[in-house]
Write an enzyme that holds these catalytic residues in place. Structure first.
Site, PDB file in Angstrom:
ATOM      1  N   ASN A 188      -3.027   9.510   3.853  1.00 53.13           N
ATOM      2  CA  ASN A 188      -1.978   8.888   4.112  1.00 53.13           C
ATOM      3  C   ASN A 188      -1.605   8.826   5.562  1.00 53.13           C
ATOM      4  O   ASN A 188      -0.885   7.652   5.922  1.00 53.13           O
ATOM      5  CB  ASN A 188      -0.717   9.633   3.417  1.00 53.13           C
ATOM      6  CG  ASN A 188      -0.597   9.207   1.792  1.00 53.13           C
ATOM      7  OD1 ASN A 188      -0.941   8.531   1.699  1.00 53.13           O
ATOM      8  ND2 ASN A 188       0.067  10.248   1.208  1.00 53.13           N
ATOM      9  N   HIS A 234      -5.878  -5.719  -2.697  1.00 47.76           N
ATOM     10  CA  HIS A 234      -6.803  -5.763  -1.564  1.00 47.76           C
ATOM     11  C   HIS A 234      -7.005  -7.154  -1.175  1.00 47.76           C
ATOM     12  O   HIS A 234      -7.723  -7.397  -0.378  1.00 47.76           O
ATOM     13  CB  HIS A 234      -8.275  -5.142  -1.980  1.00 47.76           C
ATOM     14  CG  HIS A 234      -8.232  -3.730  -1.879  1.00 47.76           C
ATOM     15  ND1 HIS A 234      -9.215  -3.060  -2.352  1.00 47.76           N
ATOM     16  CD2 HIS A 234      -7.192  -2.749  -1.493  1.00 47.76           C
ATOM     17  CE1 HIS A 234      -8.987  -1.477  -2.173  1.00 47.76           C
ATOM     18  NE2 HIS A 234      -7.723  -1.610  -1.758  1.00 47.76           N
ATOM     19  N   HIS A 292       0.845   4.303  -2.929  1.00 50.70           N
ATOM     20  CA  HIS A 292       0.567   5.548  -2.463  1.00 50.70           C
ATOM     21  C   HIS A 292       1.771   6.642  -2.736  1.00 50.70           C
ATOM     22  O   HIS A 292       1.649   7.500  -3.301  1.00 50.70           O
ATOM     23  CB  HIS A 292       0.310   5.560  -1.101  1.00 50.70           C
ATOM     24  CG  HIS A 292      -1.097   5.327  -0.757  1.00 50.70           C
ATOM     25  ND1 HIS A 292      -1.796   6.399   0.245  1.00 50.70           N
ATOM     26  CD2 HIS A 292      -1.877   4.257  -1.072  1.00 50.70           C
ATOM     27  CE1 HIS A 292      -2.847   5.646   0.264  1.00 50.70           C
ATOM     28  NE2 HIS A 292      -3.106   4.630  -0.400  1.00 50.70           N
ATOM     29  N   ARG A 296       0.788  -1.141  -0.084  1.00 50.94           N
ATOM     30  CA  ARG A 296       0.008  -0.013   0.118  1.00 50.94           C
ATOM     31  C   ARG A 296       0.946   1.246   0.040  1.00 50.94           C
ATOM     32  O   ARG A 296       0.487   2.166  -0.673  1.00 50.94           O
ATOM     33  CB  ARG A 296      -0.825  -0.043   1.348  1.00 50.94           C
ATOM     34  CG  ARG A 296      -1.836   1.070   1.104  1.00 50.94           C
ATOM     35  CD  ARG A 296      -2.700   1.322   2.380  1.00 50.94           C
ATOM     36  NE  ARG A 296      -3.626   2.390   2.360  1.00 50.94           N
ATOM     37  CZ  ARG A 296      -4.191   2.816   3.620  1.00 50.94           C
ATOM     38  NH1 ARG A 296      -3.936   2.114   4.753  1.00 50.94           N
ATOM     39  NH2 ARG A 296      -4.880   3.922   3.419  1.00 50.94           N
TER      40      ARG A 296
END
Length: 324
Positions: free
Chosen positions: A91, A191, A63, A59
């Site tokens: 974040n 996910h 990002h 993740r």
């Protein structure tokens, strides 16, 4: 003839992506031959101790790449003079284990080969190795990135997909970076590991409308379970649930199998299964894990090159949370 060859070479140089051409699998073979071993030892120890590290690091990598490119700018800590990316609202929920595994690797690498390995390369390689460690596909990660020298929270909003966004908005964010709908769906397969905080989906399971308390896209029993898991959310906003309730710590295609059953956690999960542009790929990856792994591999290799800095475009940070 020589002039013609020169012109052809010049044309190829213009057409070829310069950043991609400067990344090499064996970039640290001479400068830091223990690079791979240090990364492997660090992620293994961290993942065994904290099994959520793989999902957290994946993740963080996503990002980081989506804002200013894969340059470790999300690792920078804010100062009184600058609010960095990691303190942007979206974040704030990035897990600490992801930052910690990069810092641990960087510490060991600085002791072994100081001033050689970038934080951006550490994050890219650690992500790939952690994904593989939890059952995901191995994909190529070229090395030679430099660390970015800009990290501003103001650059984040609108550049990262939020789970509450419409499918149009999410597709547009990916498209603006050169990713197709199929690549977007494949990357959403991340996910299959990890978790989401209750605040990210709470509106779907409480007070959905005046006539229905729960979004009808949720499996009723699953929605009841989510309500129970998030019952103390007002008092404890850190509450979270696994994105894939079947195999939460294994990288596989069950995330896609869950979506048609109403077992998606986020609004964006349901959107993938309902939108005619994305649903065919959800079905494909649900029925064929090999197809998913191949698509994920291609998409991650492409993403790992997005907006990278090489040569004089960046620096090799002495520590990952601060510019030199």
């Amino acid at each position: 003839m020589a002039m013609l060859v020169l012109l052809l070479l010049s044309s190829l140089a213009v057409l070829s992506p310069p950043s991609e051409a400067r990344l090499y699998n064996n970039y640290y073979a001479r400068k830091c031959p223990s690079f791979n071993k240090i990364i492997q030892d660090t992620i293994t120890n961290k993942q065994i101790t904290n099994p959520s590290t793989a999902a957290a690091t994946l993740r963080l990598f996503l990002h980081d790449c989506f804002v200013t490119g894969c340059d470790a700018s999300t690792l920078i800590t804010s100062t009184p003079f600058n609010t960095a990316e990691r303190d942007a609202d979206i974040n704030l929920s990035l897990p600490g284990d992801a930052f910690d595994v990069v810092v641990r690797a960087k510490t060991q690498l600085e002791l072994t080969c100081p001033g050689v390995v970038s934080c951006a390369d550490i994050l890219a390689a650690a992500t790939r190795d952690l994904v593989t460690m939890v059952g995901g596909p191995y994909y190529n990660v070229g090395l030679g990135r430099r660390d970015g020298q800009v990290s501003k929270a103001s650059l984040v909003e609108g550049n990262l997909p939020r789970p509450t966004m419409s499918m149009d908005q999410i597709i547009q964010i990916f498209a603006s970076r050169g990713f197709s709908v199929q690549e977007m769906v494949a990357l959403s397969g991340a996910h299959t590991i990890g978790f989401s905080h209750c605040k990210e989906f709470i509106s779907g399971i409480y007070n959905y409308s005046k006539t229905e308390q729960t979004d009808p896209q949720y499996n009723p029993r699953f929605a009841t379970g989510l309500k129970s898991a998030c019952a103390d959310y007002p008092k404890n906003p850190t509450l979270s649930v696994f994105n894939d309730i079947m195999t939460p710590n294994k990288f596989d295609n069950l995330y896609f199998q869950n979506l048609p059953r109403g077992l998606g956690v986020l609004k964006s999960d349901h959107g993938l299964n309902n939108d005619p542009r994305t649903k065919p790929f959800v079905g494909l990856y649900a029925s064929n894990q090999t197809e998913f792994f191949q698509a994920f591999t291609r998409a991650m290799e492409k993403l790992s090159l997005y907006g990278i800095k090489t040569g004089r475009q960046g620096e090799i940070r002495r520590r990952c949370d601060a510019f030199n």
